[in-house]
Design a protein around this motif. Structure first.
Motif: not given
Length: 73
Positions: A2-15, A17-18, A21-26
């Motif tokens: 579940n966590l891996y999917n969440m991070i993969s999704s975030l990484a894709g959306r914030f490719d 970005k600074s 921004e990525l840390i804030k989103a995570i």
């Protein structure tokens, strides 16, 4: 899983970005997971263990700081 999917999704959306921004989103996504019960402290520890080898010392410290904050939620 579940966590891996969440991070993969975030990484894709914030490719592109600074880092901040990525840390804030995570952090926000993890906070939501903690609040609704889908993210455990063990999930956070697993994520830190998975990501730490890829980071320099400064980023490792930041990751550990975020993990400590998330566990307080």
């Amino acid at each position: 899983k579940n966590l891996y999917n969440m991070i993969s999704s975030l990484a894709g959306r914030f490719d592109g970005k600074s880092q901040s921004e990525l840390i804030k989103a995570i952090y926000e996504e993890a906070k939501r997971g903690k609040e609704n019960g889908t993210l455990t402290d063990q999930d956070i520890d697993n994520f830190v263990a998975m990501l730490s080898p890829l980071l320099d010392d400064k980023k490792k410290k930041l990751l550990h700081k975020i993990a400590v904050e998330l566990k307080k939620i």
